[in-house]
Design a protein around this motif. Structure first.
Motif, PDB file in Angstrom:
ATOM      1  N   UNK A 187       0.836  -1.203   0.000  1.00  0.00           N
ATOM      2  CA  UNK A 187       0.000   0.000   0.000  1.00  0.00           C
ATOM      3  C   UNK A 187       0.874   1.258   0.000  1.00  0.00           C
ATOM      4  N   UNK A 188       0.595   2.150  -0.945  1.00  0.00           N
ATOM      5  CA  UNK A 188       1.181   3.485  -1.026  1.00  0.00           C
ATOM      6  C   UNK A 188       2.709   3.468  -1.154  1.00  0.00           C
ATOM      7  N   UNK A 189       3.458   3.599  -0.053  1.00  0.00           N
ATOM      8  CA  UNK A 189       4.916   3.640  -0.154  1.00  0.00           C
ATOM      9  C   UNK A 189       5.540   2.248  -0.198  1.00  0.00           C
ATOM     10  N   UNK A 190       4.743   1.204  -0.023  1.00  0.00           N
ATOM     11  CA  UNK A 190       5.245  -0.173  -0.140  1.00  0.00           C
ATOM     12  C   UNK A 190       5.135  -0.609  -1.595  1.00  0.00           C
ATOM     13  N   UNK A 191       6.126  -1.355  -2.072  1.00  0.00           N
ATOM     14  CA  UNK A 191       6.114  -1.712  -3.493  1.00  0.00           C
ATOM     15  C   UNK A 191       6.356  -3.192  -3.749  1.00  0.00           C
ATOM     16  N   UNK A 192       7.182  -3.854  -2.958  1.00  0.00           N
ATOM     17  CA  UNK A 192       7.500  -5.260  -3.195  1.00  0.00           C
ATOM     18  C   UNK A 192       7.358  -6.054  -1.900  1.00  0.00           C
ATOM     19  N   UNK A 193       6.939  -7.310  -2.046  1.00  0.00           N
ATOM     20  CA  UNK A 193       6.875  -8.264  -0.935  1.00  0.00           C
ATOM     21  C   UNK A 193       6.009  -7.750   0.213  1.00  0.00           C
ATOM     22  N   UNK A 194       4.924  -7.053  -0.144  1.00  0.00           N
ATOM     23  CA  UNK A 194       4.057  -6.477   0.884  1.00  0.00           C
ATOM     24  C   UNK A 194       3.360  -7.559   1.696  1.00  0.00           C
ATOM     25  N   UNK A 195       3.715  -7.683   2.943  1.00  0.00           N
ATOM     26  CA  UNK A 195       3.160  -8.734   3.806  1.00  0.00           C
ATOM     27  C   UNK A 195       1.801  -8.283   4.350  1.00  0.00           C
ATOM     28  N   UNK A 196       0.733  -9.043   4.075  1.00  0.00           N
ATOM     29  CA  UNK A 196      -0.596  -8.648   4.574  1.00  0.00           C
ATOM     30  C   UNK A 196      -0.592  -8.487   6.095  1.00  0.00           C
ATOM     31  N   UNK A 197      -1.265  -7.439   6.559  1.00  0.00           N
ATOM     32  CA  UNK A 197      -1.377  -7.187   7.983  1.00  0.00           C
ATOM     33  C   UNK A 197      -2.708  -6.500   8.254  1.00  0.00           C
ATOM     34  N   UNK A 198      -2.966  -6.223   9.504  1.00  0.00           N
ATOM     35  CA  UNK A 198      -4.259  -5.666   9.911  1.00  0.00           C
ATOM     36  C   UNK A 198      -4.324  -4.183   9.548  1.00  0.00           C
ATOM     37  N   UNK A 199      -4.696  -3.922   8.310  1.00  0.00           N
ATOM     38  CA  UNK A 199      -4.836  -2.548   7.814  1.00  0.00           C
ATOM     39  C   UNK A 199      -6.073  -2.465   6.939  1.00  0.00           C
ATOM     40  N   UNK A 200      -6.873  -1.431   7.167  1.00  0.00           N
ATOM     41  CA  UNK A 200      -8.086  -1.213   6.394  1.00  0.00           C
ATOM     42  C   UNK A 200      -7.795  -0.206   5.287  1.00  0.00           C
ATOM     43  N   UNK A 201      -8.227  -0.523   4.081  1.00  0.00           N
ATOM     44  CA  UNK A 201      -7.982   0.349   2.939  1.00  0.00           C
ATOM     45  C   UNK A 201      -8.857   1.595   2.990  1.00  0.00           C
ATOM     46  N   UNK A 202      -8.255   2.721   2.571  1.00  0.00           N
ATOM     47  CA  UNK A 202      -8.955   4.000   2.566  1.00  0.00           C
ATOM     48  C   UNK A 202      -9.100   4.505   1.136  1.00  0.00           C
ATOM     49  N   UNK A 203     -10.025   5.428   0.933  1.00  0.00           N
ATOM     50  CA  UNK A 203     -10.233   6.028  -0.380  1.00  0.00           C
ATOM     51  C   UNK A 203      -8.945   6.712  -0.846  1.00  0.00           C
ATOM     52  N   UNK A 204      -8.504   6.373  -2.048  1.00  0.00           N
ATOM     53  CA  UNK A 204      -7.295   6.967  -2.602  1.00  0.00           C
ATOM     54  C   UNK A 204      -6.030   6.183  -2.358  1.00  0.00           C
ATOM     55  N   UNK A 205      -6.076   5.113  -1.567  1.00  0.00           N
ATOM     56  CA  UNK A 205      -4.890   4.279  -1.378  1.00  0.00           C
ATOM     57  C   UNK A 205      -4.450   3.670  -2.709  1.00  0.00           C
ATOM     58  N   UNK A 206      -3.139   3.607  -2.907  1.00  0.00           N
ATOM     59  CA  UNK A 206      -2.574   2.927  -4.074  1.00  0.00           C
ATOM     60  C   UNK A 206      -2.176   1.523  -3.623  1.00  0.00           C
ATOM     61  N   UNK A 207      -2.878   0.522  -4.120  1.00  0.00           N
ATOM     62  CA  UNK A 207      -2.678  -0.860  -3.700  1.00  0.00           C
ATOM     63  C   UNK A 207      -2.048  -1.678  -4.819  1.00  0.00           C
ATOM     64  N   UNK A 208      -0.989  -2.390  -4.482  1.00  0.00           N
ATOM     65  CA  UNK A 208      -0.385  -3.347  -5.405  1.00  0.00           C
ATOM     66  C   UNK A 208      -0.614  -4.755  -4.871  1.00  0.00           C
ATOM     67  N   UNK A 209      -1.155  -5.612  -5.726  1.00  0.00           N
ATOM     68  CA  UNK A 209      -1.341  -7.029  -5.413  1.00  0.00           C
ATOM     69  C   UNK A 209      -0.401  -7.845  -6.288  1.00  0.00           C
ATOM     70  N   UNK A 210       0.399  -8.690  -5.673  1.00  0.00           N
ATOM     71  CA  UNK A 210       1.375  -9.514  -6.381  1.00  0.00           C
ATOM     72  C   UNK A 210       1.112 -10.966  -5.988  1.00  0.00           C
ATOM     73  N   UNK A 211       0.952 -11.835  -6.981  1.00  0.00           N
ATOM     74  CA  UNK A 211       0.522 -13.208  -6.719  1.00  0.00           C
ATOM     75  C   UNK A 211       1.299 -14.198  -7.566  1.00  0.00           C
ATOM     76  N   UNK A 212       1.741 -15.276  -6.944  1.00  0.00           N
ATOM     77  CA  UNK A 212       2.369 -16.381  -7.659  1.00  0.00           C
ATOM     78  C   UNK A 212       1.821 -17.688  -7.107  1.00  0.00           C
ATOM     79  N   UNK A 213       1.399 -18.578  -8.005  1.00  0.00           N
ATOM     80  CA  UNK A 213       0.898 -19.891  -7.606  1.00  0.00           C
ATOM     81  C   UNK A 213       1.481 -20.955  -8.526  1.00  0.00           C
ATOM     82  N   UNK A 214       1.397 -22.182  -8.055  1.00  0.00           N
ATOM     83  CA  UNK A 214       1.802 -23.341  -8.855  1.00  0.00           C
ATOM     84  C   UNK A 214       0.596 -24.242  -9.046  1.00  0.00           C
TER      85      UNK A 214
END
Length: 257
Positions: free
Chosen positions: A77-104
């Motif tokens: 979120x926002x200033x985070x860009x790589x390997x963002x570890x999910x934690x107890x944070x609620x998204x707000x209007x205007x947040x810049x969210x990056x989702x990165x996913x890898x599966x096998x």
């Protein structure tokens, strides 16, 4: 290790890529104002397990992380860009969210990332950053083809990022992918055309241009995983897994839903 996949393995990679694309598309739709990052992780877990796939992240414990990642998706979120570890944070209007996913799935991995603005706000600079990474990704894909070189891709990506005035970090970039998530060759987000490993049909690559608004320096969050901009500026990240084919490159991680 650099793998060259057989046509049958590439066909399996299409299934994995479609799953990654569909999960990211679904999470983007569900990530609204008030959504908790841990909810996104739980929703992702459910979709992965329902598909009979495996997370590439839960037990992932490279040298640059602190212990196993322990989650199913990266949420930056926002200033985070790589390997963002999910934690107890609620998204707000205007947040810049990056989702990165890898599966096998059935022995073949795929990896992709998307950045987007949550809610109705559209901060101009954030939108511009996202668009830059998307155009850089498209340029890198266009430069990929049999007989070309890794440097062709890096040069194409870097040219877009530099033209838009963004500093480029070379510590992290794209990578080979196949039976495992991270393989050689490394694909820097800047480089010289005509250099590097020669591209062959059956080679899978994860291309991932990412930028920070005013710095090329990263810091590690106290969680031991999340990489953030050193200045606190916003960031953006776009990624697709592609397969080198006989006549170009095929994007494997587009959503089907």
């Amino acid at each position: 290790m650099i793998e060259i996949l057989s046509p049958r393995e590439v066909a399996r990679a299409r299934d994995t890529g479609a799953l990654v694309g569909d999960i990211l598309h679904t999470m983007k739709r569900q990530a609204t104002v008030g959504t908790n990052l841990l909810e996104i992780d739980e929703w992702t877990k459910a979709m992965i397990l329902e598909a009979g796939a495996e997370s590439c992240y839960v037990d992932y414990a490279p040298s640059f992380g602190r212990g196993p990642f322990g989650h199913y998706i990266c949420t930056a979120v926002n200033d985070a860009v790589l390997h963002g570890r999910p934690h107890d944070r609620v998204l707000a209007d205007g947040d810049l969210l990056t989702l990165d996913l890898a599966v096998t799935l059935r022995g073949i991995a795929a990896d992709a990332a998307i950045s987007f603005i949550v809610g109705d706000a559209r901060p101009v600079e954030s939108v511009a950053m996202i668009e830059t990474t998307e155009r850089a990704l498209a340029a890198g894909i266009s430069a990929a083809g049999p007989g070309g070189r890794i440097g062709d891709i890096s040069h194409a990506i870097g040219s877009v990022l530099s033209a838009d005035g963004y500093p480029i970090n070379t510590d992290f970039g794209g990578h080979g992918i196949g039976s495992t998530m991270h393989q050689d060759p490394h694909i820097a987000n800047v480089g010289r055309a005509g250099r590097g490993h020669k591209l062959r049909p059956g080679l899978l690559l994860a291309l991932e241009p990412w930028i920070m608004a005013d710095t090329d320096q990263l810091i590690t969050d106290t969680d031991g995983w999340t990489l953030k901009s050193a200045t606190g500026c916003r960031t953006a990240h776009s990624e697709h897994t592609i397969a080198i084919t006989d006549d170009g490159a095929e994007i494997l991680t587009l959503p089907t839903v």
